[in-house]
Design a protein around this motif. Structure first.
Motif, short mmCIF file in Angstrom:
data_model
loop_
_atom_site.label_atom_id
_atom_site.label_comp_id
_atom_site.label_asym_id
_atom_site.label_seq_id
_atom_site.Cartn_x
_atom_site.Cartn_y
_atom_site.Cartn_z
N ASN A 1 14.37 24.50 55.60
CA ASN A 1 15.09 24.64 56.08
C ASN A 1 15.48 25.24 57.42
O ASN A 1 15.33 26.06 57.46
N TRP B 1 24.94 11.26 48.16
CA TRP B 1 24.04 11.87 47.49
C TRP B 1 24.02 11.96 46.11
O TRP B 1 22.14 11.78 45.90
N TYR C 1 13.41 12.78 43.12
CA TYR C 1 14.55 13.36 42.29
C TYR C 1 15.26 12.43 40.71
O TYR C 1 16.06 13.34 39.98
N LEU D 1 17.12 14.59 37.62
CA LEU D 1 18.77 13.70 37.21
C LEU D 1 18.46 14.05 35.58
O LEU D 1 19.96 14.00 35.34
N LEU E 1 24.28 21.68 35.88
CA LEU E 1 24.63 21.89 37.36
C LEU E 1 23.10 23.22 37.90
O LEU E 1 22.73 22.76 38.94
N GLU F 1 14.31 28.92 49.20
CA GLU F 1 14.99 29.45 49.65
C GLU F 1 16.27 28.79 50.35
O GLU F 1 17.53 29.11 50.72
N LEU F 2 16.39 28.08 48.85
CA LEU F 2 17.55 27.66 48.34
C LEU F 2 18.88 28.11 48.08
O LEU F 2 18.27 29.53 47.29
N SER F 3 19.84 27.57 48.36
CA SER F 3 20.86 28.86 48.14
C SER F 3 22.24 27.98 47.57
O SER F 3 22.95 27.37 48.38
N TYR G 1 33.83 25.70 40.47
CA TYR G 1 32.28 25.25 41.75
C TYR G 1 33.21 26.62 42.85
O TYR G 1 33.84 27.30 43.47
N SER H 1 30.25 28.82 45.87
CA SER H 1 30.01 29.21 46.54
C SER H 1 29.72 30.04 48.23
O SER H 1 30.86 30.49 48.16
N LEU I 1 33.25 23.09 51.97
CA LEU I 1 32.67 22.18 50.51
C LEU I 1 33.59 21.01 49.66
O LEU I 1 32.68 20.12 49.60
N LEU J 1 31.05 14.16 44.65
CA LEU J 1 29.79 13.93 44.03
C LEU J 1 30.46 13.34 42.60
O LEU J 1 29.93 12.64 42.08
#
Ligand code: HEM
Length: 180
Positions: A41, A73, A82, A86, A100, A113-115, A133, A135, A140, A147
């Motif tokens: 991270n 991405w 991955y 998907l 998602l 630790e993904l946010s 969306y 965040s 972003l 995406l």
């Protein structure tokens, strides 16, 4: 953000502009260590510095870099192990978009630790929906446009994407009208 994101930026730059361009961007962003570790991270500031340096070195707008990055991405994660994740997320575009958060929940098993961002679908019809969306990060939304375009290609759908509400303008969360 996890190194996987920074590695995807590296991959996009090297494929589009070559090793030298990447070296210039990496140095400008202060990334002295050549090797990026996917499962480490890193501070968000590094990712934002890489985007800023890419704009400067490639003479591009941040929005365009972020949009291209979003599209990249979808392909990059599939190549980096991955693909099954998907695949499990959905066999149609609306199913995928509704799942998602589940996708990022699975990712969190590997990256504690993904946010992650949060997505909600509203006002679904046979050929459209609105994607909301959210965040903890700012700026972003253009990545989300990319995406969505990448996912359109994955599901072989001709997509029209329009951002109809902007968090940056105090209009509530970013909201996209997606038609196919
Ligand atoms: C298997 C595929 C995927 C993996 C492994 C993955 C993983 C990740 C990771 C590691 C981050 C950085 C966040 C952090 O480190 O705290 C991230 C961020 C993000 N992901 Fe995913 N992701 C995947 C697919 C997708 C897809 C298909 C979308 C489509 C909408 C998406 C939307 C985002 C966005 C917008 C962010 C930026 C962070 C933010 O908004 O705060 N991801 N993802």
């Amino acid at each position: 953000m996890y190194g996987l994101v920074n590695k995807a930026i590296q991959d996009m730059v090297i494929k589009g502009h070559g090793e030298e361009a990447w070296k210039g961007i990496r140095m400008e962003a202060g990334l002295d260590d050549e090797r990026i570790v996917s499962l480490k991270n890193y501070p968000d500031s590094l990712t934002f510095k890489l985007v800023g340096a890419a704009c400067h070195q490639l003479g591009a707008e941040a929005n365009d870099i972020l949009e291209a990055f979003g599209e990249h991405w979808v392909l990059y994660t599939a190549e980096e192990g991955y693909a099954d994740m998907l695949e499990f997320t959905g066999s149609t575009l609306p199913e995928f978009l509704n799942n998602l958060d589940l996708l990022h929940l699975r990712v969190k098993n590997l990256m504690p630790e993904l946010s992650p961002p949060q997505f909600t679908c509203e006002n679904e019809t046979e050929n459209s929906l609105e994607l909301i969306y959210q965040s903890k990060r700012d700026g972003l939304a253009p990545m989300v446009v990319g995406l969505l375009n990448g996912l359109g290609k994955r599901f072989k759908k001709e997509l029209q994407v329009e951002q109809i509400a902007h968090k940056a303008d105090g209009q509530g969360p970013d909201r996209f009208l997606v038609k196919w």
